[in-house]
Scaffold this motif. Sequence first.
Motif, PDB file in Angstrom:
ATOM      1  N   VAL A 104      15.613  -5.165  -5.384  1.00  0.00           N
ATOM      2  CA  VAL A 104      14.498  -4.925  -6.297  1.00  0.00           C
ATOM      3  C   VAL A 104      13.333  -4.395  -5.477  1.00  0.00           C
ATOM      4  CG1 VAL A 104      12.854  -5.995  -7.883  1.00  0.00           C
ATOM      5  CG2 VAL A 104      15.244  -6.687  -7.905  1.00  0.00           C
ATOM      6  N   ILE A 105      12.832  -3.213  -5.859  1.00  0.00           N
ATOM      7  CA  ILE A 105      11.736  -2.614  -5.087  1.00  0.00           C
ATOM      8  C   ILE A 105      10.431  -2.554  -5.873  1.00  0.00           C
ATOM      9  CG2 ILE A 105      13.264  -1.305  -3.588  1.00  0.00           C
ATOM     10  CD1 ILE A 105      12.727   1.153  -5.246  1.00  0.00           C
ATOM     11  N   TRP A 106      10.484  -2.791  -7.190  1.00  0.00           N
ATOM     12  CA  TRP A 106       9.274  -2.782  -8.021  1.00  0.00           C
ATOM     13  C   TRP A 106       9.545  -3.607  -9.263  1.00  0.00           C
ATOM     14  CZ3 TRP A 106       8.610  -0.940 -13.030  1.00  0.00           C
ATOM     15  CH2 TRP A 106       7.290  -0.820 -13.463  1.00  0.00           C
ATOM     16  N   ASP A 107       8.532  -4.298  -9.780  1.00  0.00           N
ATOM     17  CA  ASP A 107       8.700  -5.045 -11.020  1.00  0.00           C
ATOM     18  C   ASP A 107       7.393  -5.114 -11.792  1.00  0.00           C
ATOM     19  OD1 ASP A 107       7.209  -6.864  -9.588  1.00  0.00           O
ATOM     20  OD2 ASP A 107       8.613  -8.508  -9.783  1.00  0.00           O
ATOM     21  N   ARG A 108       7.529  -5.503 -13.058  1.00  0.00           N
ATOM     22  CA  ARG A 108       6.365  -5.660 -13.934  1.00  0.00           C
ATOM     23  C   ARG A 108       6.768  -6.572 -15.085  1.00  0.00           C
ATOM     24  NH1 ARG A 108       3.147  -0.595 -16.187  1.00  0.00           N
ATOM     25  NH2 ARG A 108       2.267  -0.776 -14.122  1.00  0.00           N
ATOM     26  N   ILE A 109       5.804  -7.389 -15.550  1.00  0.00           N
ATOM     27  CA  ILE A 109       5.998  -8.239 -16.715  1.00  0.00           C
ATOM     28  C   ILE A 109       5.226  -7.629 -17.868  1.00  0.00           C
ATOM     29  CG2 ILE A 109       5.565 -10.513 -17.709  1.00  0.00           C
ATOM     30  CD1 ILE A 109       5.940 -11.669 -14.902  1.00  0.00           C
ATOM     31  N   VAL A 110       5.897  -7.450 -19.008  1.00  0.00           N
ATOM     32  CA  VAL A 110       5.275  -6.906 -20.218  1.00  0.00           C
ATOM     33  C   VAL A 110       5.241  -8.019 -21.246  1.00  0.00           C
ATOM     34  CG1 VAL A 110       5.417  -5.165 -22.020  1.00  0.00           C
ATOM     35  CG2 VAL A 110       6.164  -4.619 -19.710  1.00  0.00           C
ATOM     36  N   ARG A 111       4.031  -8.408 -21.659  1.00  0.00           N
ATOM     37  CA  ARG A 111       3.884  -9.527 -22.572  1.00  0.00           C
ATOM     38  C   ARG A 111       3.620  -9.116 -24.016  1.00  0.00           C
ATOM     39  NH1 ARG A 111       1.400 -11.816 -17.787  1.00  0.00           N
ATOM     40  NH2 ARG A 111       2.659 -13.583 -17.169  1.00  0.00           N
ATOM     41  N   TYR A 126       7.739  -3.977  -2.953  1.00  0.00           N
ATOM     42  CA  TYR A 126       8.302  -4.916  -1.995  1.00  0.00           C
ATOM     43  C   TYR A 126       8.930  -4.164  -0.831  1.00  0.00           C
ATOM     44  CZ  TYR A 126       7.781  -7.839  -6.079  1.00  0.00           C
ATOM     45  OH  TYR A 126       7.272  -8.480  -7.168  1.00  0.00           O
ATOM     46  N   LYS A 127       9.060  -4.856   0.300  1.00  0.00           N
ATOM     47  CA  LYS A 127       9.677  -4.244   1.475  1.00  0.00           C
ATOM     48  C   LYS A 127      11.124  -3.893   1.169  1.00  0.00           C
ATOM     49  CE  LYS A 127       6.955  -6.552   4.985  1.00  0.00           C
ATOM     50  NZ  LYS A 127       6.969  -7.456   6.128  1.00  0.00           N
ATOM     51  N   PHE A 128      11.499  -2.698   1.545  1.00  0.00           N
ATOM     52  CA  PHE A 128      12.866  -2.220   1.324  1.00  0.00           C
ATOM     53  C   PHE A 128      13.489  -2.034   2.694  1.00  0.00           C
ATOM     54  CE2 PHE A 128      15.523   1.396  -0.756  1.00  0.00           C
ATOM     55  CZ  PHE A 128      16.648   0.615  -0.643  1.00  0.00           C
ATOM     56  N   LYS A 129      14.316  -2.987   3.080  1.00  0.00           N
ATOM     57  CA  LYS A 129      14.959  -2.937   4.393  1.00  0.00           C
ATOM     58  C   LYS A 129      16.408  -3.353   4.243  1.00  0.00           C
ATOM     59  CE  LYS A 129      13.174  -7.544   5.299  1.00  0.00           C
ATOM     60  NZ  LYS A 129      12.316  -8.361   6.128  1.00  0.00           N
ATOM     61  N   ASP A 130      17.225  -2.908   5.167  1.00  0.00           N
ATOM     62  CA  ASP A 130      18.637  -3.244   5.153  1.00  0.00           C
ATOM     63  C   ASP A 130      18.891  -4.342   6.178  1.00  0.00           C
ATOM     64  OD1 ASP A 130      21.282  -2.824   4.195  1.00  0.00           O
ATOM     65  OD2 ASP A 130      21.761  -1.808   6.066  1.00  0.00           O
ATOM     66  N   LEU A 131      19.892  -5.161   5.940  1.00  0.00           N
ATOM     67  CA  LEU A 131      20.200  -6.238   6.879  1.00  0.00           C
ATOM     68  C   LEU A 131      20.653  -5.712   8.231  1.00  0.00           C
ATOM     69  CD1 LEU A 131      22.019  -8.793   4.562  1.00  0.00           C
ATOM     70  CD2 LEU A 131      19.752  -8.982   5.560  1.00  0.00           C
TER      71      LEU A 131
END
Length: 177
Positions: A104-111, A126-131
């Motif tokens: 998950v790189i972006w999110d939003r709550i819609v009320r 959010y940080k996008f990194k690989d293991l």
Amino acid sequence: MHSIYARINGLTALLSTCVMVLLGTIALSSLIYTADPKGELSINSIRVHPGKERRYPRRTREFAFVNFNVTADLTPLFNWNTKQLFLYLEAEYENVKGVKNDVVIWDRIVRRKEDAVINVQGKNKYKFKDLAKSFKDVPPAHYSLKYNVMPYVGVLTYGEAARTTEAIEFPEAQDTM
């Protein structure tokens, strides 16, 4: 003759049974209602830069920065039993070892239903990194806009509103340390 406690017990048992039947009916009726929202998702650019971990400052790893455009009309998902929506942009790819990753790189709550028309030009939240600490030789990734309908009563419903048509490759890291 029944005592007052026996009468109260019988009355509360009847009321709690009626409430449970009502809530079960509401939950089943919300499963019948289906909506199919549509949207568009485009990835403008992806940049990969080396960086340092916050916890381990001596370790370096690669971070991906994704710029995207999202437009979607999610108003059909709102009905009388919808409390809120949880939207998230997800990157799906396999790493070098063949393990499937969903990040998950972006999110939003819609009320509110009034806020359900989404038009966002942004970058990953959010940080996008690989293991594996590097995106080198990682196969291309698919990106999708997914949602989670949270009802007042009933089960959570998941779905997908938009998806990239083709997989997008990770570029080589731009800076070297």
